[in-house]
Design an enzyme around this catalytic site. Structure first.
Site, PDB file in Angstrom:
ATOM      1  N   CYS C 169      74.840  57.041  35.773  1.00 58.10           N
ATOM      2  CA  CYS C 169      73.754  56.380  35.055  1.00 58.10           C
ATOM      3  C   CYS C 169      74.190  55.743  33.744  1.00 58.10           C
ATOM      4  O   CYS C 169      73.364  55.179  33.033  1.00 58.10           O
ATOM      5  CB  CYS C 169      72.611  57.359  34.850  1.00 58.10           C
ATOM      6  SG  CYS C 169      71.927  57.871  36.432  1.00 58.10           S
ATOM      7  N   HIS C 309      67.892  56.390  25.997  1.00 56.01           N
ATOM      8  CA  HIS C 309      68.018  56.639  27.433  1.00 56.01           C
ATOM      9  C   HIS C 309      66.661  57.109  27.959  1.00 56.01           C
ATOM     10  O   HIS C 309      66.214  56.665  29.010  1.00 56.01           O
ATOM     11  CB  HIS C 309      69.116  57.678  27.684  1.00 56.01           C
ATOM     12  CG  HIS C 309      69.382  57.945  29.125  1.00 56.01           C
ATOM     13  ND1 HIS C 309      69.920  56.993  29.961  1.00 56.01           N
ATOM     14  CD2 HIS C 309      69.175  59.046  29.886  1.00 56.01           C
ATOM     15  CE1 HIS C 309      70.041  57.514  31.182  1.00 56.01           C
ATOM     16  NE2 HIS C 309      69.589  58.752  31.166  1.00 56.01           N
ATOM     17  N   GLU C 320      68.731  64.090  23.804  1.00 52.91           N
ATOM     18  CA  GLU C 320      68.939  62.811  23.156  1.00 52.91           C
ATOM     19  C   GLU C 320      68.395  62.800  21.724  1.00 52.91           C
ATOM     20  O   GLU C 320      69.037  62.276  20.805  1.00 52.91           O
ATOM     21  CB  GLU C 320      68.205  61.773  24.003  1.00 52.91           C
ATOM     22  CG  GLU C 320      68.572  60.390  23.684  1.00 52.91           C
ATOM     23  CD  GLU C 320      67.967  59.426  24.664  1.00 52.91           C
ATOM     24  OE1 GLU C 320      67.202  59.844  25.562  1.00 52.91           O
ATOM     25  OE2 GLU C 320      68.266  58.255  24.519  1.00 52.91           O
ATOM     26  N   LYS C 341      62.201  52.971  30.051  1.00 51.42           N
ATOM     27  CA  LYS C 341      62.041  53.623  31.361  1.00 51.42           C
ATOM     28  C   LYS C 341      60.585  54.041  31.573  1.00 51.42           C
ATOM     29  O   LYS C 341      60.166  54.275  32.702  1.00 51.42           O
ATOM     30  CB  LYS C 341      62.963  54.838  31.474  1.00 51.42           C
ATOM     31  CG  LYS C 341      64.439  54.466  31.538  1.00 51.42           C
ATOM     32  CD  LYS C 341      65.322  55.672  31.809  1.00 51.42           C
ATOM     33  CE  LYS C 341      66.795  55.308  31.768  1.00 51.42           C
ATOM     34  NZ  LYS C 341      67.311  55.096  30.399  1.00 51.42           N
ATOM     35  N   HIS C 346      63.717  54.492  36.062  1.00 49.54           N
ATOM     36  CA  HIS C 346      65.147  54.732  35.844  1.00 49.54           C
ATOM     37  C   HIS C 346      65.914  54.195  37.047  1.00 49.54           C
ATOM     38  O   HIS C 346      65.930  54.811  38.111  1.00 49.54           O
ATOM     39  CB  HIS C 346      65.385  56.236  35.661  1.00 49.54           C
ATOM     40  CG  HIS C 346      66.798  56.600  35.318  1.00 49.54           C
ATOM     41  ND1 HIS C 346      67.805  55.664  35.171  1.00 49.54           N
ATOM     42  CD2 HIS C 346      67.374  57.805  35.085  1.00 49.54           C
ATOM     43  CE1 HIS C 346      68.944  56.288  34.866  1.00 49.54           C
ATOM     44  NE2 HIS C 346      68.705  57.583  34.815  1.00 49.54           N
ATOM     45  N   PHE C 405      74.814  61.613  35.147  1.00 50.75           N
ATOM     46  CA  PHE C 405      75.412  62.665  35.954  1.00 50.75           C
ATOM     47  C   PHE C 405      76.933  62.506  35.903  1.00 50.75           C
ATOM     48  O   PHE C 405      77.453  61.389  35.982  1.00 50.75           O
ATOM     49  CB  PHE C 405      74.958  62.540  37.414  1.00 50.75           C
ATOM     50  CG  PHE C 405      73.578  63.078  37.668  1.00 50.75           C
ATOM     51  CD1 PHE C 405      72.726  63.410  36.634  1.00 50.75           C
ATOM     52  CD2 PHE C 405      73.127  63.256  38.972  1.00 50.75           C
ATOM     53  CE1 PHE C 405      71.454  63.912  36.887  1.00 50.75           C
ATOM     54  CE2 PHE C 405      71.866  63.748  39.231  1.00 50.75           C
ATOM     55  CZ  PHE C 405      71.026  64.079  38.200  1.00 50.75           C
TER      56      PHE C 405
END
Lengths: 87, 419, 426
Positions: C169, C309, C320, C341, C346, C405
């Site tokens: 990602c 993010h 975050e 998002k 996402h 990930f």
């Protein structure tokens, strides 16, 4: 109705998330170890849960099994769910 | 400093201090090198599943690889075979370099890998469960095993490397691109990069997908299946596995008292225009740029490890680029990958082989070939290894679709692996 | 002279927005594009909402032949690349094609095509390999994600370095970072950089179901993506692509290009902790931000907006928030932060480039896009997340971050170009 023991849990856990040779997964102490103590993480417990769900035909709601539980707590939980199904 | 961390006027030296190999020629750099010198092929009929009924039945499988013996037990069911190979090769490379990652700054170490097709076998198994049983049968590890970054992530976690990790997918060229990227990172603050790549696409679906290019050999005799530059060339044989290299700044290697196999001296990448564009392929210009980056002339190169497609048109194009840069039969050319098949992201193995050859002072031969087709006008080393001239090698790789990369390596001071 | 990289063209295919202008309209309006999954029958899936693109290949200008050859992710990338090239005003081929590069990110490549063909070859999973000749000729192109970069390279007529970057990602931010590096180091003068993903297929949805990462809020799709909100319960899967034209600054100036932004700093770090888990302290993301600022030669106070993010998972948004505080200190509380998002979901690897595109447009419009659906923030998420409504805001430099990930953490700083052109870039 199927029983569910620590040995069942161990078998499914090994298949689901593997095992390291250097971890002794026998002995009475094992059941009182937490998954994290044995290096099983949240993914391992998710995989374990879904395998138990499929094999035993029960539903395990999100978060009911957690990697911070001991194996014994997990077994107790599953046995209780199985009893609900039986009723 | 620039946005990506390039310091003006700075150009470091990137040396290779460790090698790890998991390949059809054997597990371990030493065994691989012995196979190369002996011309011992790792090609054979596919054994991981019954290939009867598939148009391609010969491949290069890693012999005797038992994941449980080489990968932490927990990671075996959690990762695909391509990551198993990588974890094993990465560990070997670190051991070979005698690196203790815990003794180095965490953010100065990075992992950069090439992957061409990700966790093909894992993915097929999970799709089968999805389609046969339903969505709840897809396992938790599919989310971290199938994708192309699985290997870099797992290797980074296993060895505590917290620097600028990366993954490049450029089919066969990716194996060189990962090393090119590791060299960039050493110029922008990293001190050690664990780099290379593996692939494991010899699963049923992976094989079917590969056959669709029409470039794979359909021969049943492993001895005749992969004959690049030969008049009888009929395509290539796919392989599995790959290699990892510990790439370090010369300063870091010196500080550890580490010897090195050689230096990554030059690198360039380009991309072929479409065949119908009327424009020539870029290989010759990429070679020239890699040489310029290495500050070498064609005459300084001791050997070329060819991409050696085995598809006649592509062999011709490679031979033409080589004669254009080096002259007719102007440089010894070899293709040890006839022993392994094409490894895609595992193409870093060619760089490992080149470094081992430089250490040993020989040009390994292209086993199983009598000679290159005369029309190609290349000096293909056949029959037996040949003494090496200048201690430098040019490694070439071309990836499906047009990827073209060239890496120049120079000999180092480490000779303990060469028999 | 130091080579600098500037953004001169933006192309977008996003949920609820085909094209750059529609994309900005959606973001500025705070509109959500999340809805029940229509791309496949999601019956039996845990998460049945997604942010889908209303994408018609023919209407988007693809020929029937292109549409047949390309997987959905490749179609998105090509359409976005064409828009970016047109937007930049550059005529390709411009000069030496060997000086044109491509850097495309993707987390899951051509998964959709790969899965569709698996279903064909296995007769819907019932019987593997009924007949291999049922396979489509370009099946191999689905197995290797590099195909996505190949298709974009064809659009750019590129003969320079071409790469597919696949860091989960963070692919979208890392691919742009890679493109910037190609320009700065002198390997290319123009790079088409961006990312694409089309993960809305059964296998990808099922794998996020299995780890309970996606939202189970199927009853209220429009409000299912709730970054930083106390009631957030997972991310909403999205799809799309953004491709940018990046040019060497002096060359862009010579041809009189209109510049959206300059890339001032980029850095990536890995947490080497867990493939999916994040430590609550945000340590490695903070380090990536710190290094990106250092490379940009900026202080925390120079940052005017953070494009987060903000995936809407429990752990991400706290991780975050901690990373912003750790790296920016008191500035973290002063600077507006938002997650787009909340509106476009996402889209895995693609989202990083979509977020860079959003930053470029935010700088141009001097407007911060909001965090939609943010009603009551998680008490541990205590920054200014610009809830619901876009905000006019003076911005010279912005930060965008990604987390993925595999443990990848990336940060990029973009700035208005006219500022720096007074300085050393001239």
């Amino acid at each position: 109705m199927a029983e569910f023991t620590v040995n069942d849990l161990k078998r499914i856990l090994y298949e689901a998330a593997g095992t390291n040779d250097d971890v002794h997964m026998n002995g009475a102490d094992l059941a009182d170890q937490r998954f994290t103590d044995l290096d099983y993480d949240s993914l391992a417990v998710l995989e374990l849960s879904s395998r138990i769900e499929r094999e035993y035909g029960i539903t395990i709601p999100d978060g009911d099994l957690s990697h911070t539980m001991t194996l014994r707590e997990a077994v107790t939980y599953v046995v209780a769910r199985l009893a609900e199904v039986k009723v | 400093m620039s946005a990506s961390g390039i310091r003006a006027g700075h150009r470091g030296t990137a040396v290779v201090t460790g090698l790890g190999v998991v390949a059809p020629t054997g597990i371990g750099a030493r065994r691989h090198w012995e196979s190369v010198l002996a011309g011992k092929s790792g090609l054979g009929r596919i054994t991981r599943f019954d290939p009867a009924g598939y148009p391609v039945r010969v491949a290069g499988e890693v012999p005797g690889f038992v994941a449980k013996e080489r990968v932490p037990g927990r990671l075996v069911p959690q990762t695909d075979r391509f990551t198993h190979f990588a974890l094993a090769a990465a560990e070997q490379a670190l051991d070979d370099a005698a690196v203790d990652p815990q003794a180095l700054p965490e953010y100065a170490m990075a992992v950069v890998t090439a992957s061409s097709s990700g966790g093909t076998e894992f993915g097929q198994r999970e799709m089968e469960r999805l389609y046969q049983q339903g969505p709840s049968w897809v396992g938790a590890y599919q989310s971290i095993a199938w994708f192309y970054a699985a290997t870099t992530g797992q290797v980074s976690i296993r060895h505590g490397m917290r620097g600028p990790c990366g993954v490049l997918c450029c089919e066969q060229a990716g194996g060189l691109d990962a090393l090119g990227q590791s060299r960039r990172l050493l110029n922008t603050g990293s001190e050690l990069v664990l780099s290379g790549g593996t692939d494991a696409s010899l699963s049923p679906y992976g094989l079917v997908a590969q056959t669709m290019t029409g470039e794979l050999s359909t021969a049943d005799d492993p001895a005749c299946a992969y004959l690049p530059f030969d008049a009888a060339a009929s395509g290539f044989v796919p392989g599995e596995g790959g290699a990892f290299l510990v790439v370090e700044t010369a300063t870091s290697a010196r500080a550890r008292g580490a010897q090195h196999y050689g230096e990554l001296l030059g690198y360039a990448a380009g991309f072929d225009p479409p065949a119908d564009s009327g424009r020539p392929p870029v290989l010759a210009s990429v070679i020239r740029r890699a040489l310029a980056d290495a500050r070498l002339d064609p005459a300084d190169i001791g050997m070329v490890v060819a991409d050696a497609s085995g598809v006649p048109g592509r062999d011709r194009a490679e031979a033409r680029a080589l004669t254009e840069v080096f002259g007719a039969r102007g440089v010894p050319v070899t293709a040890p990958k006839v022993l392994t098949g094409r490894l895609y992201g595992g193409a870093a193995l060619d760089v490992a082989t080149a470094l081992l050859a430089l250490s040993a002072g020989v040009v390994p031969h292209t086993a199983g070939l009598d000679r290159a087709a005369p029309e190609y006008a290349i000096d293909l080393v056949v029959d037996r290894p040949r003494p090496l001239g200048p201690g430098t090698a040019l490694v070439l790789a071309r990836g499906h679709g047009g990827f073209t990369s060239a890496l120049v390596v120079a000999a180092g001071n480490r000779t303990d692996v060469a028999p | 002279m130091t080579r600098r990289a500037v953004l001169t063209g933006v192309g977008v295919v996003a949920p609820g927005a085909n094209g750059r202008d529609a994309y900005w309209d959606l973001l500025a309006a705070g509109r959500t594009a999340t809805r029940p999954i229509s791309l496949f029958d999601a019956t039996g899936f845990r998460s049945r909402v997604a942010a889908e693109c209303d994408f018609d290949p023919a209407a988007a200008g693809l020929t029937p032949k292109e549409a047949r050859r390309m997987d959905r992710a490749a179609q998105f990338a090509v359409v976005a690349a064409r828009e970016a090239i047109a937007d930049s005003g550059i005529e390709l081929p411009a000069g030496d094609p060997g000086r044109v590069g491509v850097s495309i990110g993707s987390a899951v490549g051509c998964t959709m095509g790969l899965e569709e063909e698996y279903a064909v070859l296995s007769d819907g999973g019932r019987n593997w390999l009924v007949d291999h000749s049922y396979g489509v000729p370009h099946l191999y192109g689905y197995m290797v994600p590099s195909t996505l970069a190949v298709e974009v390279a064809r659009q750019a007529e590129a003969e320079g370095p071409v790469a597919l970057v696949s860091t989960g990602c963070t692919s979208g931010i890392d691919a742009v970072g890679h493109g910037v590096q190609l320009i700065e180091e002198g390997s290319a003068d123009l790079v088409l950089a961006g990312a694409t993903d089309a993960p809305l297929s059964p296998i990808t949805s099922a794998c996020f179901d299995a780890i309970k990462a996606t939202t189970p809020n199927n009853d209220d799709p429009a409000h299912a993506s709730r970054p930083f909100d106390g009631r957030r319960d997972g991310f909403v899967l999205g799809e799309g692509a953004a491709v940018l034209v990046i040019e060497e600054a002096a060359a862009a100036r010579r041809r009189g290009a209109t510049v959206y932004a300059e890339v001032l700093g980029f850095a990536g770090r890995s947490n080497a902790f867990h493939m999916t888990g994040l430590k609550p302290d945000g340590r490695e993301m903070a380090e990536a931000i710190r290094v990106a600022l250092d490379r940009a030669r900026l202080d925390p106070d120079d940052i005017d907006y953070i494009n987060a993010h903000g995936s809407g998972t429990k752990q991400n948004d706290r991780h975050e928030t901690a990373a912003f505080k750790r790296s920016l200190g008191p500035r973290a509380y002063e600077v507006p932060v938002s997650s787009i998002k909340s509106m476009i979901g996402h889209s895995l690897g693609a989202i990083g480039s979509l977020e860079i595109a959003a930053c470029a447009l935010a700088l141009r419009h001097q407007t911060v896009p909001p965090t939609a659906n943010l009603a009551a923030a998680d008490p541990e998420c205590d920054l200014d997340y610009v809830p619901v409504t876009a905000r006019a805001h003076r911005m010279d430099r912005v930060l965008t971050v990604g987390s993925g990930f595999g443990g990848f953490q990336s940060a990029m700083v973009l700035g208005r170009y006219d500022l720096d052109s007074k300085g050393e870039a001239a």
